[in-house]
Design a protein around this motif. Structure first.
Motif, PDB file in Angstrom:
ATOM      1  N   PRO A  95       0.815  -1.218   0.000  1.00 25.68           N
ATOM      2  CA  PRO A  95       0.000   0.000   0.000  1.00 25.68           C
ATOM      3  C   PRO A  95       0.852   1.273   0.000  1.00 25.68           C
ATOM      4  N   ASP A  96       2.048   1.183   0.598  1.00 25.60           N
ATOM      5  CA  ASP A  96       2.958   2.329   0.664  1.00 25.60           C
ATOM      6  C   ASP A  96       4.078   2.120  -0.355  1.00 25.60           C
ATOM      7  N   PHE A  97       3.814   2.509  -1.594  1.00 27.60           N
ATOM      8  CA  PHE A  97       4.775   2.307  -2.674  1.00 27.60           C
ATOM      9  C   PHE A  97       6.111   2.994  -2.384  1.00 27.60           C
ATOM     10  N   LYS A 292      -9.078   1.492  -1.945  1.00 26.88           N
ATOM     11  CA  LYS A 292      -8.876   2.878  -1.513  1.00 26.88           C
ATOM     12  C   LYS A 292      -8.899   3.065  -0.009  1.00 26.88           C
ATOM     13  N   GLU A 293      -9.528   2.146   0.718  1.00 31.47           N
ATOM     14  CA  GLU A 293      -9.556   2.291   2.180  1.00 31.47           C
ATOM     15  C   GLU A 293      -8.178   2.092   2.799  1.00 31.47           C
ATOM     16  N   HIS A 294      -7.242   1.522   2.033  1.00 27.66           N
ATOM     17  CA  HIS A 294      -5.895   1.265   2.532  1.00 27.66           C
ATOM     18  C   HIS A 294      -4.859   2.249   1.984  1.00 27.66           C
ATOM     19  N   ARG A 301      -7.968  10.408  -4.420  1.00 32.51           N
ATOM     20  CA  ARG A 301      -8.647  11.492  -5.150  1.00 32.51           C
ATOM     21  C   ARG A 301      -8.012  11.703  -6.524  1.00 32.51           C
ATOM     22  N   ARG A 302      -6.689  11.655  -6.578  1.00 30.51           N
ATOM     23  CA  ARG A 302      -6.028  11.840  -7.868  1.00 30.51           C
ATOM     24  C   ARG A 302      -6.330  10.681  -8.808  1.00 30.51           C
ATOM     25  N   PRO A 333       0.583   0.181  -5.628  1.00 26.89           N
ATOM     26  CA  PRO A 333      -0.242  -0.396  -4.564  1.00 26.89           C
ATOM     27  C   PRO A 333      -1.221  -1.482  -5.021  1.00 26.89           C
ATOM     28  N   PHE A 334      -1.169  -2.625  -4.325  1.00 26.01           N
ATOM     29  CA  PHE A 334      -2.067  -3.764  -4.555  1.00 26.01           C
ATOM     30  C   PHE A 334      -1.999  -4.258  -6.000  1.00 26.01           C
TER      31      PHE A 334
END
Length: 418
Positions: A95-97, A292-294, A301-302, A333-334
């Motif tokens: 999730p944190d690229f 998106k919850e993660h 938004r982008r 992410p994912f």
């Protein structure tokens, strides 16, 4: 073991060949979709010395030695190995690229890069184009594979992405400003063994405080770097979400536009006149929105702003005859490696490409992005990278995700009868 054919006089890397399979001959019988020529219902493909030596009707296949390995694929379909034209091998889809990459040791990054090439290969992806890795980790992994010390998808790497100070994906690249610095940055990547260069011509979804459609470089800056690469016969990939950045990159000499979410008519006309390829990475946007919850709110938004515009942009380009290559942007992410088949399906479902054109997008058109005419098709003299799918992708593009057999340069990676 494996070896590399010596570089050609123009300095491009040699082709991967396999010393281990010098005397190995494989003959596969069944439905063949060569990509570069019409399908063959009762066909055969022969791979000898790591290269395709015959493609045609099974009844006309050459007489081979008694120790030839013959395989009837039954209801499967024989196609060229897949190509993912845009990946980041140093990331696994966390999730944190940025956090997954920043601060990691060169050894850790190189090992992760190799592991991801192996994952890609198991999914039928025989070559990838890496568009941004710190510490030249993707180049290092690719060299180990090419030299035969490791087994994975071939790697055409840009080395470090060239971005503006404080710009998009600085953690995957090198910052530069001005024509002299841009040219020197390109020279450095080529000296380290890059197969091409990556120019970050706009902002992006995953970098806070940088507008996705912003254009941080002047055309002259982009041209200074592109000229270095093109003089060496290398490709120039331009990350370009916004239209202005895309147009500057195209006029500067970009050979591919990555993402292309807000392309206007002028940008599409420039692609047509320059022969550039549009590299679609819809799967990366979809993965963000599905999870998106993660993910940090501003990135979501982008991604939402870009998503619908990207569909329209790629559709307009495809309708204008611009070649579209499929890519996963794996590592974001994912978005794990090995998912380019899903991008092919999105090109059919979202963009409206035919199954045939979508198959080309993950094979021959993607090969254009790598400047590899020996990949992405089954023809005599092409690399012996062959995949067998359980169904026919010309009937249902989702067959690309159901890989039974993978053969890399004549060497089985997944079971011949799997």
């Amino acid at each position: 073991m494996w070896f590399i054919v010596p570089p050609a006089p123009h300095g491009r890397p040699g082709r991967l060949r396999s010393a281990a399979v010098t005397d190995t001959v494989l003959l596969l019988r069944g439905t063949v979709v060569p990509v570069a020529s019409p399908p063959i219902a009762d066909g055969a493909v022969v791979v000898a010395d790591g290269l395709v030596s015959y493609v045609g009707p099974a009844s006309r296949a050459p007489r081979l030695s008694p120790d030839t390995t013959e395989v009837d694929v039954g209801g499967g379909t024989i196609i060229p190995g897949l190509i993912d034209a845009h990946v980041h091998l140093v990331a696994d889809g966390s999730p944190d690229f940025p956090g997954e990459v920043a601060g990691a040791s060169p050894q850790h990054l190189a090992l992760k890069a190799y592991a991801n090439t192996a994952r890609a290969l198991r999914h039928g992806i025989v070559a990838v184009r890496d568009l941004g890795a710190p510490e030249h980790a993707a180049i290092a992994a690719g060299r180990e594979i090419a030299d035969g010390r490791l087994m994975g998808a071939e790697v055409a790497a840009a080395g470090r992405a060239i971005t503006a100070p404080g710009g998009h994906i600085s953690y995957l690249g090198v910052e530069a400003r001005g024509e002299e610095q841009m040219a020197e940055a390109a020279r450095q990547e080529l000296r380290h063994g890059a197969a091409g260069i990556k120019l970050v011509a706009t902002g992006g979804v995953l970098t806070p405080g940088v507008a996705p459609d912003g254009a941080p470089f002047d055309e002259s800056e982009l041209a200074a770097a592109a000229a270095v690469a093109r003089a060496a016969g290398r490709w120039v990939a331009a990350h370009a979400i916004g239209s202005e950045g895309a147009k500057r990159a195209l006029r500067a000499g970009a050979t591919t536009i990555e993402h292309g979410s807000f392309l206007d008519r002028e940008a599409i006309d420039l692609m047509a006149s320059t022969g550039a390829v549009l590299v679609s990475t819809r799967i990366a946007q979809l993965r963000i929105l599905q999870n998106k919850e993660h993910i940090e709110d501003s990135a979501v938004r982008r991604a939402e702003e870009v998503y619908a515009a990207n569909i329209e942009s790629v559709r307009d380009a495809a309708r204008a005859g611009i070649p579209v290559a499929a890519a996963s942007d794996a590592g974001t992410p994912f978005n794990p490696h090995g998912s380019v088949a899903e991008e092919g399906a999105l090109l059919v479902d979202d963009i409206g490409l035919s199954n045939e054109t979508a198959l080309q997008a993950v094979t021959s058109t993607a090969a254009r992005c790598l400047h590899r005419p020996d990949l992405g098709h089954l023809s005599p003299g092409a690399m012996g990278h062959v995949v067998v799918t359980t169904g026919n992708p010309l009937d249902d593009i989702r067959a690309l995700a159901h890989v039974r057999t993978v053969i890399a340069a004549g060497r089985p990676v997944r079971p011949l009868l799997g």
